[in-house]
Write a protein that holds these residues in place. Structure first.
Motif, PDB file in Angstrom:
ATOM      1  N   VAL A  41      -1.236  -2.188  -8.127  1.00  0.00           N
ATOM      2  CA  VAL A  41      -1.370  -2.533  -6.712  1.00  0.00           C
ATOM      3  C   VAL A  41      -0.417  -1.641  -5.932  1.00  0.00           C
ATOM      4  O   VAL A  41       0.774  -1.600  -6.225  1.00  0.00           O
ATOM      5  CB  VAL A  41      -1.008  -4.014  -6.474  1.00  0.00           C
ATOM      6  CG1 VAL A  41      -1.142  -4.354  -4.999  1.00  0.00           C
ATOM      7  CG2 VAL A  41      -1.887  -4.895  -7.330  1.00  0.00           C
TER       8      VAL A  41
ATOM      9  N   ASN B 240      -5.277  -0.919   4.469  1.00  0.00           N
ATOM     10  CA  ASN B 240      -5.113  -2.326   4.819  1.00  0.00           C
ATOM     11  C   ASN B 240      -6.466  -2.982   5.040  1.00  0.00           C
ATOM     12  O   ASN B 240      -6.677  -4.149   4.687  1.00  0.00           O
ATOM     13  CB  ASN B 240      -4.267  -2.473   6.081  1.00  0.00           C
ATOM     14  CG  ASN B 240      -2.823  -2.127   5.789  1.00  0.00           C
ATOM     15  OD1 ASN B 240      -2.378  -2.281   4.660  1.00  0.00           O
ATOM     16  ND2 ASN B 240      -2.109  -1.644   6.797  1.00  0.00           N
TER      17      ASN B 240
ATOM     18  N   GLN C 270      -7.835  -3.989   1.848  1.00  0.00           N
ATOM     19  CA  GLN C 270      -7.166  -5.158   1.278  1.00  0.00           C
ATOM     20  C   GLN C 270      -7.577  -6.426   2.011  1.00  0.00           C
ATOM     21  O   GLN C 270      -7.777  -7.470   1.403  1.00  0.00           O
ATOM     22  CB  GLN C 270      -5.654  -4.963   1.345  1.00  0.00           C
ATOM     23  CG  GLN C 270      -5.192  -3.936   0.319  1.00  0.00           C
ATOM     24  CD  GLN C 270      -3.707  -4.041   0.028  1.00  0.00           C
ATOM     25  OE1 GLN C 270      -2.914  -4.091   0.939  1.00  0.00           O
ATOM     26  NE2 GLN C 270      -3.352  -4.080  -1.240  1.00  0.00           N
TER      27      GLN C 270
ATOM     28  N   SER D  72     -10.885  -7.391   0.915  1.00  0.00           N
ATOM     29  CA  SER D  72     -10.881  -8.009  -0.399  1.00  0.00           C
ATOM     30  C   SER D  72     -10.437  -9.470  -0.305  1.00  0.00           C
ATOM     31  O   SER D  72     -10.703 -10.262  -1.205  1.00  0.00           O
ATOM     32  CB  SER D  72      -9.963  -7.234  -1.344  1.00  0.00           C
ATOM     33  OG  SER D  72      -8.620  -7.429  -0.958  1.00  0.00           O
TER      34      SER D  72
ATOM     35  N   LEU E   7       0.480  -8.523   1.775  1.00  0.00           N
ATOM     36  CA  LEU E   7       0.503  -7.069   2.016  1.00  0.00           C
ATOM     37  C   LEU E   7       1.919  -6.494   1.947  1.00  0.00           C
ATOM     38  O   LEU E   7       2.108  -5.308   2.184  1.00  0.00           O
ATOM     39  CB  LEU E   7      -0.099  -6.750   3.393  1.00  0.00           C
ATOM     40  CG  LEU E   7      -1.554  -7.145   3.620  1.00  0.00           C
ATOM     41  CD1 LEU E   7      -1.963  -6.801   5.046  1.00  0.00           C
ATOM     42  CD2 LEU E   7      -2.489  -6.445   2.641  1.00  0.00           C
TER      43      LEU E   7
END
Lengths: 699, 369
Positions: B174, B295, B298, B301, B325
């Motif tokens: 990650v 971002n 993410q 997701s 984050l």
């Protein structure tokens, strides 16, 4: 001229030196001795050992004298010359400090170190070292590196002066040594520990101021103070490098270079340096006679009687053939005996050679001289590979190429010579019209003030060899290489005995057989003076009398073997490729019953009832000098004296295209003569070289 | 610093520069005359290292030497002299931990322990080839001590906990955005400015002369921009330009999923409700200042595709997303929720206007430091 000089006051003494001098040179000029490790006259200045510190009054810190150019120094504020002190408390303290740091990581293993007794660090530690160490931590240890079969490394002893690195890069021209990592981890190594691929690698042993790089074959053999040191001349190539033979008892322990600016500066090739173990192997130490196809040991009396028997045949069926290592005295005695016997077949040249028969010396020596390369501005090499034929001279060519912008052109094999050159052709035919070209080198060559043409011995051997010689001579004349103060044409030989034998006149007389004829059954009895390098396979029924020191090709064909002394065992005359007459000195006794070769011929003449008119080597040399004045002058090369003869245009070269092509001159640098072939060290070098050249087969 | 030697075995037999590196090589070679091209040895070694997963193999070094016509030993000297040239493989993320005095005083020794725990010995590479670490001398970021450099970027103001988290995420594949790991801008005070805060300092109102002469009307009205007021509108640099380690790591990847889930559980706050959505209905979240492609991915997701979703975030949601984050206060500072509200209602912000007009290179994949 005064502008080029600089005034200094060194240790209270006023002195004037050229501005280009380093402060160290100036101090030495003033009579002061400056200790140093990294500085070396023939290498670039590194300035990293700091041992040569001196005091410059008024300067804030001590000065590294090797790195300070005199011309860049300032006057004192009142205009007086700078004051330098090379001793005193200040200097002493500075050098003590440097020495203490050097010794922090240097092992205290002098008792087992081969450099012991001739170690710069040891000597200087006595002058500048403390009596004990203040350092209590662990010393640094460095892995030993593989540098091939010649150089042994104990890298913990290294003080990182980088002399070896600079030598490899600057003089030898092989950038293979380097200093890797940094600070405390700095190490000297070859790239991934490959062997050094230079013919001059042994010189790093002499350069190393400590015992980090030592001689592998000599390891633990002797101590310097128990060696008998004899200055002599090397015979591995035709340069005749000055050497020192160190012997203990009856054995040669090692060979070192001696400074001779005109020949070898202070380098010698690996072959010259490491040949010595070959002097103790495969030696002929008593006479032999062949009986029923087998050689048996015999007494001198028997052997000489048998020899006399063989020489009693008709004179036209007898031949005398000299080899690469034949010294002048031997050639002279053999020639005189041949003369008494009425023998006309004499030769000292390689098979097929026709040069030198007219006795014009200028046409078979290197007139421009070895040192002359430093004055030359363009060099044409014809059919020669100086890297293998005269490795030390090759380094000098490189030096001229590096610093004097010498232009080099090559007609011959395109090999790596360690400097860049223009390849102008590969065969004799390319000599025709060479100067009509408009390439860069040809232009530079024609414009050159001191052009130089050097023909390899190999190029003028074989069919039409004389034409090649004439063609090269003509090129030299056309390029203006011959003038009153410059004789820029010469032959580079690769056998130590050749020029001397030619000077003696060891060539066929009218109607006599030459090398080729003698070797192919042209005579019934052949007297071989060494000569193992000749092709002896076509001798047929020829009876062979072998006078030599190593049991090799010649001895195996011999019907009588008369053992003689090798070059370290006699005082003998050799003439190098420049025509420089030099003498070896006996460092050890000849092996067993072996005798100096001239004495063998003298004894033989007695048996034959044709006694030669001299009873000692000195008398023999007296005869030599009477017959040929060149032998009267020891140690110098005629050089430009040859220009008059060379001015005359040679015969027009014909059929150059039929001449033998210029091939590899020396197949194996390390195995060119019987001494080298008997040497284990040379065999290892040869093996290493071949394994490097042969690509490893995929498995 | 220990003895440095080439890892001959790991280096293989050959190396070739990537085609996209060639223009770079040309650039460096172009700086020097042909006969002095060996001057480019350090840049070329560096490019070779970049093209070889972060370390310099023996064939790579030879390739550079051949390019520059240099003897191998000369290049070898350079490569061994500079410790930033790695002679043995490093992880996908190579951590250079600053251990020099300021960082040491601010806790670098604790960070070393984290590295030792998470990665292992210095210069050792984890089994999945993701991580390796070493201690280096001052990296020049003393104001943000203690800090580490991971590949090309600085991670500053670290604590053992935050470094542990960073290494945990990187170890699981990650990506973590570089920068500060406390609430401060660059090296400004933690928690925002403590002095010189009055707006009047910046809007010209203190000036006795109202309105500067000869100034266009519109410019005078615009509020002066100050770097101190917020992060520049710039795409955050990322550290994901390296390729994933090639072999193995199925196992490691699985562990990674679990670890990510574990990490989610630990994050404080409430996870926003995900939304199942057809791609066409999704909003371009990059129009929000502070949201880049990374971002956006993410967020997507997490099932967040629409401005309306972000507009509806509660403070707890914001806290959770920031935790996820690793943003710490940025969402609030950049007012994502407010921006999203405007955008969801069909309005426009200054930033979205610039995005729409193409002034913002939103498709940029990585920072250009």
């Amino acid at each position: 001229m005064a502008d080029d000089l600089f005034k200094l006051n060194i240790d209270g003494k006023d002195i004037e030196v050229p501005k280009s001098y380093t402060l160290m040179q100036a101090c030495e000029e003033a009579g002061a001795e400056i200790p140093r490790f990294c500085y070396h006259e023939r290498l670039s200045v590194a300035g990293n050992c700091r041992m040569c510190l001196v005091q410059w009054k008024g300067a804030p810190k001590p000065i590294a004298s090797c790195a300070q150019t005199v011309g860049e120094m300032r006057m004192n504020p009142d205009g007086t010359p700078p004051n330098i002190l090379t001793s005193g408390d200040y200097v002493e303290k500075a050098r003590n400090g440097v020495m203490e740091f050097l010794l922090i990581n240097h092992p205290l293993d002098c008792p087992i170190c081969d450099q012991g007794g001739e170690c710069d660090l040891q000597d200087q530690a006595i002058a500048y070292g403390r009596s004990g160490s203040r350092y209590s931590l662990n010393k640094r240890a460095v892995e030993n590196k593989n540098m091939g079969p010649l150089v042994k490394t104990i890298m913990t002893r290294c003080i990182q002066c980088t002399r070896c690195v600079r030598f490899a890069a600057e003089v030898a021209g092989v950038e293979e040594l380097g200093m890797i990592s940094r600070g405390e981890d700095a190490e000297i190594t070859t790239y991934l520990e490959e062997s050094l691929k230079s013919e001059l690698s042994g010189n790093v042993i002499d350069l190393c101021p400590v015992g980090a790089l030592t001689s592998k074959p000599y390891a633990y053999n002797a101590r310097p103070w128990e060696l008998r040191k004899t200055e002599s001349i090397d015979v591995m190539d035709a340069m005749g490098a000055a050497i020192r033979v160190d012997a203990k008892g009856a054995g040669v322990m090692r060979i070192m270079p001696v400074v001779n600016e005109e020949v070898n500066e202070e380098w010698i090739s690996d072959k010259s340096r490491f040949i010595w173990d070959g002097l103790a192997r495969q030696r002929l130490d008593k006479p032999y006679i062949r009986e029923n196809g087998k050689l048996r040991a015999a007494s001198w009396k028997e052997a000489l009687a048998r020899t006399a028997e063989l020489l009693e045949g008709p004179a036209e069926k007898i031949g005398f053939l000299a080899g690469d290592l034949t010294e002048v005295e031997q050639a002279k005695a053999a020639k005189d005996l041949a003369g008494k016997l009425g023998v006309k077949s004499l030769d000292c040249r390689p098979a097929g050679a026709a040069y030198g028969a007219d006795g014009v010396r200028e046409k078979y020596i290197l007139n421009p001289t070895l040192m002359g390369i430093e004055e030359a501005d363009a060099l044409l090499l014809v059919g020669t590979n100086p890297r293998l034929e005269a490795a030390v001279w090759n380094a000098r060519i490189r030096k001229a190429w590096l610093w004097n912008e010498l232009q080099v052109g090559v007609v011959g094999e395109p090999v790596d010579l360690t400097y860049s050159y223009e390849h102008l052709g590969s065969g004799p035919a390319d000599l025709d019209g060479l100067l009509d070209g408009d390439s860069e080198f040809v232009k530079a060559f024609k414009d050159a003030k001191r052009p130089m043409v050097v023909v390899g011995e190999n190029a003028i051997t074989g069919e039409q060899g004389l034409d090649v010689l004439n063609a090269a001579h003509q090129i030299a004349l056309d390029a203006g290489a011959i003038s009153e103060d410059w004789a820029g044409f010469g032959v580079l030989h690769n056998a130590a005995g050749r020029v001397g034998a030619l000077d003696v006149g060891f060539v066929p007389e009218e109607g006599g057989a030459d090398t080729v004829a003698m070797l192919s059954g042209g005579v019934e009895t052949l007297v071989l003076l060494g000569g193992d390098e000749h092709d002896l396979s076509n001798l047929g029924d020829t009876k062979v009398i072998y006078v030599g020191h190593h049991g090799e090709a010649g001895a195996s064909k011999a019907d009588v073997i008369l053992p003689c002394a090798a070059y370290t065992e006699m005082t003998a005359t050799y003439v190098n490729t420049e025509g420089r007459v030099q003498m070896t000195s006996a460092a050890v006794q000849p092996k067993g019953e072996a005798r100096e070769a001239w004495a063998i011929f003298r004894a033989l003449s007695d048996v034959l009832g044709k006694t030669l008119p001299y009873d000692s080597a000195a008398e023999l040399r007296e005869h030599l000098r009477e017959e040929n004045a060149v032998f009267a002058g020891l140690g110098f090369a005629p050089g430009t004296a040859g220009h008059k003869v060379l001015m005359e245009a040679p015969a027009k070269a014909q059929n150059l295209d039929k001449a033998r092509p210029f091939g590899a001159v020396i197949e194996d640098f390390y195995l060119t003569n019987p001494i080298a072939r008997a040497s284990k060290t040379m065999a290892e070098c040869s093996l290493m070289k071949r394994s490097l050249e042969t690509p490893v087969a995929a498995e | 610093m220990a003895l440095r030697r080439f890892d001959i075995e790991a280096g293989g037999d050959s190396f070739a520069f990537k085609p996209e590196t060639e223009p770079n090589i040309e650039f460096w070679l172009g700086k020097y005359p042909e006969d002095k091209k060996r001057s480019a040895v350090i840049p070329l070694l560096w490019l070779a290292q970049k093209d070889n997963d972060g370390w310099l193999s023996e064939p790579a070094m030879r390739t550079v030497a051949d390019r520059l016509g240099m003897p191998y030993i000369r290049v070898y000297e350079v490569a061994t002299f500079y410790t930033m040239f790695k002679l043995a493989p490093v992880g996908k993320y190579h951590v250079q931990l600053c251990g020099t005095t300021p960082c040491m005083l601010r806790g670098a020794n604790d960070l070393k322990k984290v590295c030792e725990k998470k990665i292992g010995k210095k210069m050792a590479v984890t089994d999945d080839q993701r991580l390796s670490w070493e201690e280096v001398e001052c990296l020049g970021a003393c104001v943000n001590a203690p800090m580490v450099q991971i590949n090309d970027y600085y991670y500053e103001d670290l604590t053992p906990e935050s470094l542990d988290e960073i290494l945990g995420k990187l170890g699981n594949g990650v990506d973590v955005e570089p920068g500060n790991f406390v609430d401060r801008l660059n090296s400004a005070p933690e928690g925002g400015a403590t002095t010189l805060k009055e707006d009047t300092l910046y809007n010209g109102s203190r000036n006795s002369v109202k309105g500067l002469p000869n100034l266009p009307e519109s410019d005078a009205e615009e509020e002066p921009k100050s770097e101190a007021k917020g992060k520049p509108d710039r795409e955050a640099p990322t550290n994901v330009d390296r390729e994933e380690p090639k072999e193995e790591k199925l196992e490691a990847a699985e562990e990674g999923v679990e670890a990510t889930q574990d990490a989610e559980k630990q994050i404080e706050g409430t996870r926003p409700e995900p939304l199942e959505i057809d791609g066409k209905q999704a909003d371009d979240l990059k129009r929000i200042s502070g949201v880049g492609p990374k971002n956006e991915d993410q967020l997507n997701s997490l099932g967040i595709h629409k401005f309306s979703q972000i507009a509806a975030w509660t403070p707890e949601n914001v806290q959770w997303v920031e935790g996820y984050l690793s943003f710490r206060g940025r969402i609030e500072r950049e007012n994502w929720v407010g921006q999203a509200k405007t955008l969801a209602d069909g309005g426009e912000t200054d930033f979205s206007k610039r995005v729409d007009s193409g002034d913002v290179d939103s498709s940029r994949e990585e920072g250009e430091d």
